[in-house]
Design a protein around this motif. Sequence first.
Motif, PDB file in Angstrom:
ATOM      1  N   MET A 132     -21.298   9.201  -9.405  1.00  0.00           N
ATOM      2  CA  MET A 132     -20.423   8.045  -9.596  1.00  0.00           C
ATOM      3  C   MET A 132     -19.478   7.908  -8.408  1.00  0.00           C
ATOM      4  O   MET A 132     -18.844   8.887  -7.995  1.00  0.00           O
ATOM      5  CB  MET A 132     -19.623   8.191 -10.884  1.00  0.00           C
ATOM      6  N   ARG A 133     -19.395   6.711  -7.854  1.00  0.00           N
ATOM      7  CA  ARG A 133     -18.556   6.504  -6.669  1.00  0.00           C
ATOM      8  C   ARG A 133     -17.075   6.530  -7.029  1.00  0.00           C
ATOM      9  O   ARG A 133     -16.666   5.976  -8.051  1.00  0.00           O
ATOM     10  CB  ARG A 133     -18.884   5.158  -6.021  1.00  0.00           C
ATOM     11  N   PRO A 134     -16.230   7.169  -6.194  1.00  0.00           N
ATOM     12  CA  PRO A 134     -14.785   7.107  -6.428  1.00  0.00           C
ATOM     13  C   PRO A 134     -14.297   5.678  -6.263  1.00  0.00           C
ATOM     14  O   PRO A 134     -14.696   4.981  -5.336  1.00  0.00           O
ATOM     15  CB  PRO A 134     -14.209   8.040  -5.359  1.00  0.00           C
ATOM     16  N   ARG A 135     -13.430   5.265  -7.171  1.00  0.00           N
ATOM     17  CA  ARG A 135     -12.894   3.900  -7.139  1.00  0.00           C
ATOM     18  C   ARG A 135     -11.526   3.891  -6.457  1.00  0.00           C
ATOM     19  O   ARG A 135     -10.640   4.684  -6.803  1.00  0.00           O
ATOM     20  CB  ARG A 135     -12.768   3.355  -8.561  1.00  0.00           C
ATOM     21  N   VAL A 136     -11.358   2.999  -5.492  1.00  0.00           N
ATOM     22  CA  VAL A 136     -10.080   2.819  -4.798  1.00  0.00           C
ATOM     23  C   VAL A 136      -9.595   1.411  -5.094  1.00  0.00           C
ATOM     24  O   VAL A 136     -10.292   0.433  -4.801  1.00  0.00           O
ATOM     25  CB  VAL A 136     -10.221   3.041  -3.278  1.00  0.00           C
ATOM     26  N   VAL A 137      -8.410   1.298  -5.682  1.00  0.00           N
ATOM     27  CA  VAL A 137      -7.846   0.008  -6.063  1.00  0.00           C
ATOM     28  C   VAL A 137      -6.721  -0.349  -5.097  1.00  0.00           C
ATOM     29  O   VAL A 137      -5.801   0.448  -4.887  1.00  0.00           O
ATOM     30  CB  VAL A 137      -7.313   0.022  -7.503  1.00  0.00           C
ATOM     31  N   ILE A 138      -6.820  -1.537  -4.503  1.00  0.00           N
ATOM     32  CA  ILE A 138      -5.810  -2.020  -3.552  1.00  0.00           C
ATOM     33  C   ILE A 138      -4.929  -3.030  -4.268  1.00  0.00           C
ATOM     34  O   ILE A 138      -5.353  -4.155  -4.565  1.00  0.00           O
ATOM     35  CB  ILE A 138      -6.463  -2.656  -2.321  1.00  0.00           C
ATOM     36  N   LEU A 139      -3.708  -2.645  -4.584  1.00  0.00           N
ATOM     37  CA  LEU A 139      -2.766  -3.546  -5.240  1.00  0.00           C
ATOM     38  C   LEU A 139      -2.212  -4.522  -4.202  1.00  0.00           C
ATOM     39  O   LEU A 139      -1.743  -4.105  -3.145  1.00  0.00           O
ATOM     40  CB  LEU A 139      -1.624  -2.756  -5.873  1.00  0.00           C
ATOM     41  N   GLY A 140      -2.280  -5.820  -4.502  1.00  0.00           N
ATOM     42  CA  GLY A 140      -1.888  -6.812  -3.508  1.00  0.00           C
ATOM     43  C   GLY A 140      -2.958  -7.002  -2.452  1.00  0.00           C
ATOM     44  O   GLY A 140      -2.671  -7.432  -1.333  1.00  0.00           O
ATOM     45  N   GLY A 141      -4.185  -6.701  -2.812  1.00  0.00           N
ATOM     46  CA  GLY A 141      -5.272  -6.685  -1.830  1.00  0.00           C
ATOM     47  C   GLY A 141      -5.723  -8.034  -1.327  1.00  0.00           C
ATOM     48  O   GLY A 141      -6.514  -8.100  -0.381  1.00  0.00           O
ATOM     49  N   SER A 142      -5.225  -9.135  -1.913  1.00  0.00           N
ATOM     50  CA  SER A 142      -5.606 -10.459  -1.413  1.00  0.00           C
ATOM     51  C   SER A 142      -4.816 -10.869  -0.185  1.00  0.00           C
ATOM     52  O   SER A 142      -5.151 -11.856   0.475  1.00  0.00           O
ATOM     53  CB  SER A 142      -5.415 -11.518  -2.512  1.00  0.00           C
ATOM     54  N   GLY A 143      -3.737 -10.149   0.119  1.00  0.00           N
ATOM     55  CA  GLY A 143      -2.947 -10.451   1.307  1.00  0.00           C
ATOM     56  C   GLY A 143      -3.645 -10.020   2.584  1.00  0.00           C
ATOM     57  O   GLY A 143      -4.712  -9.395   2.558  1.00  0.00           O
ATOM     58  N   ALA A 144      -3.021 -10.338   3.708  1.00  0.00           N
ATOM     59  CA  ALA A 144      -3.651 -10.075   5.010  1.00  0.00           C
ATOM     60  C   ALA A 144      -3.956  -8.598   5.202  1.00  0.00           C
ATOM     61  O   ALA A 144      -5.070  -8.219   5.596  1.00  0.00           O
ATOM     62  CB  ALA A 144      -2.747 -10.586   6.133  1.00  0.00           C
ATOM     63  N   MET A 145      -2.978  -7.718   4.928  1.00  0.00           N
ATOM     64  CA  MET A 145      -3.211  -6.286   5.129  1.00  0.00           C
ATOM     65  C   MET A 145      -4.185  -5.747   4.089  1.00  0.00           C
ATOM     66  O   MET A 145      -5.029  -4.898   4.398  1.00  0.00           O
ATOM     67  CB  MET A 145      -1.892  -5.515   5.064  1.00  0.00           C
TER      68      MET A 145
END
Length: 400
Positions: free
Chosen positions: A1-14
Motif C-alpha cells: 500500500m502506497r504511503p499517502r501524503v496530504v497537502i493542506l492548501g494544495g490548490s495554491g501556487a506552492m
Amino acid sequence: MRPRVVILGGSGAMGRIIARDLVRHGRGRIEVVIADRARPERAIPGVRVVSLDITQRASLRRALSGAWATIASLPYRFNLLAMEGALAAGTHYLDLGGLFHMTRRQLPRASAFARRGRMAILGVGSAPGILNVMAAHAGRDLDTVSEVHCLVGATDRTRYRETSPLGFGYSVDTLLDEFSLPSAVFRGGEWRMVPALDPGERIDVRFPAPIGRIPVDTTLHSEVATLPLHFRERGIREVTFRQGFDPEFMERLGLLVRLGLAETAALPGQGTNQTGCAPRELLLRLLERLPKPVPAGDPERHEVLRTVVRGRRRGRTATVTTDCVVGPRAGNGVGPDIDTGAPPSIAVQLMLAGAIPIRPGVWAPEQVIPAEPFVRELERRGMRVVERRSTSARRAGAAR
C-alpha cells in the motif's frame, strides 16, 4: 500500500509545486492528495483532490484520514490548526514556516508528537528551510559559531505585457506581515524586536549576477527563532534574517506599508458606512481583481539564498558563505518558486527512504535534515549550491 501524503492548501501556487514534485520524483510510489477549499485551476495527473475547511475539525479529520504525512501549504496563521490535525490523525507533519511567532508557538508541541511517535519538521521551504540546512552544514566543523546571517536577494527581469503592482511569486499577505511587523533579531545572546524596515538594520549585499548589489532589510522570519537554539552550545551571539527585491518593487511595498495598507485592524466606520474595513483586507481584494501578469517573453526571475556563518576553527576566525542560486529554468521551468515548493517534497521522500531518520517530536530543519542528500536533491531540480570558506587571524568584516 502506497504511503499517502496530504497537502493542506494544495490548490495554491506552492501546493501545486509540492504535488507535482511528489508525483514526478516519487515515481508512483506515493499517493498524493490535495486538500483545499477550492480545486486547482488545472488538474494534476496522479493527484487526488478532496474538500477541506481547515477551521472545521471534522473536515480536517476526513482530509487526513489514512495519511502517512501532512504538508501544510497554508497561510502561516493556520499552521497550529494543521499541526493539531496531523497530531490527532497520527501523521507526520511538515510546513513552510511560521514567521517567528507561530514557530515559537509550535515548538512546545514536541512532547505531544513524541508520545504519538510522530515527527514534525517546521519551516521546510526556502527561507526557512534551505537556509537552515545550509547554515547547519556551514558550521559543521567550526569549533565555535558566533554569528549566522541569512540573506535573500531576488530580481524579476521578465518583460510583461500586463504586470501586477506586487508581482513576485510570494504570498502578498505573508509578505506584508514580513515587512510591516516588528522584526526579530538575536543579538548579544538574546532575542529582541526591531522596527519594521528600520534603516539602521539595512545593509547592501552583493549577490551573483543578475541580481547584483542590492539593499536588504531585516524582516520577521523563523530562522531567527530556531538557529540560536541549534548553535547555543557553540557560543552563538547573533542571528539575523534580511531580504531584498528589485528597487521598484521595494518602493511600492514600502509605500503600501507607510500608507497603512498593511494594517489588519478595521478602521472606524465613516458616514453611512459604520462597519469599517481593514486596510489589508481591502488591498488584497483589490489585488485579486487585477489581471494576472502576462509575460511578453521567457520568464527571467532569479533568487539567491545565502547564509554567512562566522566562528573560529583551530584558533583562527572562519567565515563560511553558502549560496543557493535559483534561476528561471530551475525545476524544469518552474523558476525560483521551486526553492519553496520542492523542499517539503524532498524531505518527505528522504523520510520515506530512511535518509531522514524518524525522530518523534518537533524539529527545525537544521536539527534533522542531513545536508548532503538534501542538497543533492536540490541540485537535481536545478538549484545550484556553492560554499566558500575564508579564514583570518582576526575577526572578519560585516556580512556583505
